[in-house]
Write an enzyme that holds these catalytic residues in place. Structure first.
Site, PDB file in Angstrom:
ATOM      1  N   SER A 532       0.846  -1.186   0.000  1.00 54.36           N
ATOM      2  CA  SER A 532       0.000   0.000   0.000  1.00 54.36           C
ATOM      3  C   SER A 532       0.892   1.250   0.000  1.00 54.36           C
ATOM      4  O   SER A 532       1.667   1.438  -0.933  1.00 54.36           O
ATOM      5  CB  SER A 532      -0.937  -0.031   1.205  1.00 54.36           C
ATOM      6  N   HIS A 647      -8.116  -4.913  -0.889  1.00 58.88           N
ATOM      7  CA  HIS A 647      -6.826  -4.277  -0.608  1.00 58.88           C
ATOM      8  C   HIS A 647      -6.018  -5.039   0.423  1.00 58.88           C
ATOM      9  O   HIS A 647      -4.796  -5.153   0.313  1.00 58.88           O
ATOM     10  CB  HIS A 647      -7.056  -2.840  -0.132  1.00 58.88           C
TER      11      HIS A 647
END
Length: 676
Positions: A532, A647
């Site tokens: 991320s 995610h």
């Protein structure tokens, strides 16, 4: 900086994009999945994930302890409960309340559990958030745990990035995204309503509607354990780090609270609102934890009482309110401390509770109407253990409930704290975990992990499968605590904010250079990993100093910082990175944006890029385009894009997660250990 983007098409979910991704997937599988070590590694990771001896971290509701379990028999998971005495005695007396696998089979949907929210006043009623692909958008359904069934005519919502909490057993605070008009520019709810049972949502009472350029709105209720008036709060997030708080009055009108924009509200204890400052306020420094008399605050009278003022290498990581006490998690040089604050007639009394070692604390649950705390503890070499702390016990001695058995030979390892000096002279901490007998011959395969953003601290954690698969094989693990994180409070975070982002990259590169200078490793044996924002970190590091690294694992990354605000939740991060529409910010972003910095004539390290087609937070286009440009430059890069997991990559089939971990490990073996 060139404005033409030849790989813009990879931001679309078109047939051409899917075919390109499939081609990359096949190439990656041929390189990694076909490695003779892959299958055994995946099986070992899966065994660890499914280990019956893993500690169930529980939440307490109405005399039961609740836990979500994924296992070979239930790969998607079951929600279950047990009596505390049976848990403490390690008796297998669990009752299954909800079976996600059965629901998925019955409805033909690959459901992932995104969350469970119990109604405090009626704990058998809960809100289940279910995602069809592991993304952030989830549908909501009300479930009756006693009946083991969804509530007929109960609360329910179709998929969206909702924020819904219980107000009481028959009403919700609901911030809902049902259409584009309901969303802010970042895709989050812009209006919060009071939704009564049996009422069509369209008729719910609107409490606040934010501007479209706000980040999000939400609301919640803090109950008074003594039966007094509850505290109802609306949180209007103007941006990622600026919030306007409102009090909901009995007539459903609202009153602005006179708080600065950068604060977190942690609860109410004995009529005192507990607040963490993320900015200076009057004579109080950023980072201070304080108490404010609730009634006085509502009357506009501000008399803050500092409870904990962090030192220069400390931060308050979180706080939970008990019935008549406050549990506070403090980080000191990245290591956890647990403090208990109790209001008395003479002010607040502070006591530090003993912890098992120099590791990390996770505050798991604070049971309603008690002064107890369930918390987890682990460190690099100590497996996770769940503890119970009773603040009514004067000794504050934690009671160990269950511990995970060791996964590797920790007695052969040691963990040490070191510091590197950044270009501006700041001391940057990092932890090194290695075999005690590892020689400093400059040849140790070393994995450097980093994040450095959003005020998220990096703290010691049990290395588990990594200990067996990496440390026992002679590898070294390094955890960096660079600026941009939350290790030392708001100032540490803001040092690398927006146009100062390069500071985080400089810190990370300083650690890499220090590892080489100390004779621990060499560039050919040094790998870096981050996900991320950490994916952005390692992508920036490899484009700025490619000569330092032998391998890069770049997971669900941001890479195109000139277009990030156009993709998925990107607009919500303008506070963190800056706005490319602002000329000053554009110049800073363009100076480091990894996608644009890739250039011909440079040899970049071997890179594994991962993403998910279901990631609705960081758009998979970042990973795809970065890979495509590296390929066009003739660089050694592999891409793996999963179809589910969103995610975080969590919540779905554990076999997929195990394969992803094994794939990364094989890549690191090939690049850092197999080399002569």
């Amino acid at each position: 900086m060139p404005t033409h983007d030849p790989y813009l098409w990879l931001e679309d979910d078109s047939a051409a994009t899917r075919a390109w991704c499939a081609e990359q997937q096949a190439h990656t599988a041929a390189q990694l999945d076909a490695d003779p070590r892959f299958a055994a590694l995946a099986d070992e990771v899966l065994e660890h994930l499914r280990d019956d001896e893993r500690v169930p971290f529980v939440e307490a509701h109405a005399g039961w302890w609740h836990h979500f379990l994924q296992s070979p028999a239930h790969p998607r998971g079951v929600y279950r409960r047990i009596r505390p005495d049976d848990y403490r005695a390690n008796r297998d007396a669990w009752e299954v309340l909800f079976d996600l696998d059965a629901l998925a089979a019955a409805e033909g949907v690959d459901w992932h559990l995104a969350g469970i929210d119990h109604c405090t006043e009626r704990p058998a009623r809960c809100l289940l958030s279910l995602s069809a692909d592991g993304g952030d958008a989830a549908c909501l359904r009300e479930y009756d745990l006693d009946a083991r069934a969804f509530v007929a005519e109960g609360f329910q919502l179709p998929p969206g990035k909702h924020s819904v909490t219980w107000r009481d057993p028959d009403s919700l605070y609901a911030a809902v995204v049902l259409s584009e008009a309901d969303a802010t520019a970042s895709g989050y709810p812009r209006e919060v309503k009071l939704w009564q049972r049996g009422q069509p949502f369209a008729q719910a009472h609107s409490l606040l509607k934010a501007e479209r350029n706000a980040l999000a709105v939400s609301a919640w209720r803090m109950l008074n354990p003594d039966g007094g008036e509850p505290v109802d709060i609306i949180e209007e997030a103007l941006s990622f780090y600026r919030t306007r708080y409102w009090r909901v009055l009995p007539d459903l009108s609202r009153q602005a609270l006179p708080l600065p924009p950068k604060v977190d509200i942690d609860g109410v204890v004995a009529g005192q609102l507990i607040v963490r400052l993320n900015q200076a306020w009057g004579e109080l420094d950023a980072g201070v934890l304080l108490a404010l008399d609730w009634q006085a605050l509502c009357a506009g009278e501000i008399d803050p009482l500092p409870l904990f003022t962090p030192g220069p290498r400390q931060s308050v990581d979180g706080a939970l309110a008990g019935r008549s006490c406050l549990f506070v998690h403090v980080l000191d040089e990245g290591v956890s401390q647990l403090w208990v604050f109790t209001p008395t007639a003479d002010g607040w009394q502070a006591q530090r509770a003993p912890l098992p070692g120099q590791g990390q604390l996770e505050m798991v649950d604070q049971p309603w109407q008690s002064n107890g705390l369930l918390f987890g503890y682990d460190d690099f070499l100590t497996p996770s253990t769940l503890y119970w702390l009773d603040a009514d016990d004067a000794t504050l001695a934690p009671q160990a409930l269950r511990g995970q058995p060791p996964r590797f030979a920790a007695e052969q390892m040691h963990a040490q704290l070191h510091h590197a000096i950044a270009p501006d002279g700041e001391r940057i901490p990092y932890f090194v975990v290695a075999r005690r007998d590892a020689p400093h011959d400059g040849q140790r395969p070393t994995l450097l992990y980093g994040y450095g953003g959003f005020a998220v601290p990096m703290t010691p954690f049990y290395l588990g499968a990594l200990g067996r698969q990496w440390l026992e094989q002679g590898g070294v693990f390094v955890l960096s605590c660079i600026r941009g994180g939350g290790e030392f409070g708001p100032d540490w975070h803001e040092a690398a904010l927006a146009e100062r982002r390069q500071v985080a990259f400089d810190d990370f590169l300083a650690i890499a250079r220090q590892l080489i200078a100390d004779g621990l490793t060499c560039p050919a044996r040094l790998g870096i990993q981050g996900g991320s924002n950490g994916g952005l970190l390692v992508a920036a590091a490899m484009t700025q100093a490619p000569e330092l690294f032998g391998a890069v694992v770049c997971e669900v990354p941001l890479t195109d910082m000139l277009r990030y605000t156009e993709l998925s939740a990107g607009p919500s991060w303008i506070d963190e990175y800056g706005d490319p529409a602002d000329p000053e910010h554009y110049a800073a972003l363009a100076a480091y944006s990894p996608y644009q910095r890739l250039q011909a004539g440079v040899r970049y390290p071997a890179t594994l890029v991962t993403t998910s087609s279901s990631d609705d937070r960081v758009h998979p286009g970042h990973a795809r385009k970065f890979t495509a440009r590296l390929l066009a430059l003739g660089q050694p890069v592999q891409l793996y894009q999963s179809d589910a997991g969103g995610h975080s990559g969590q919540g779905g089939d554990m076999r997929q997660l195990a394969a992803e971990v094994a794939r990364v490990t094989v890549f690191l073996y090939q690049q850092l250990m197999d080399a002569a």
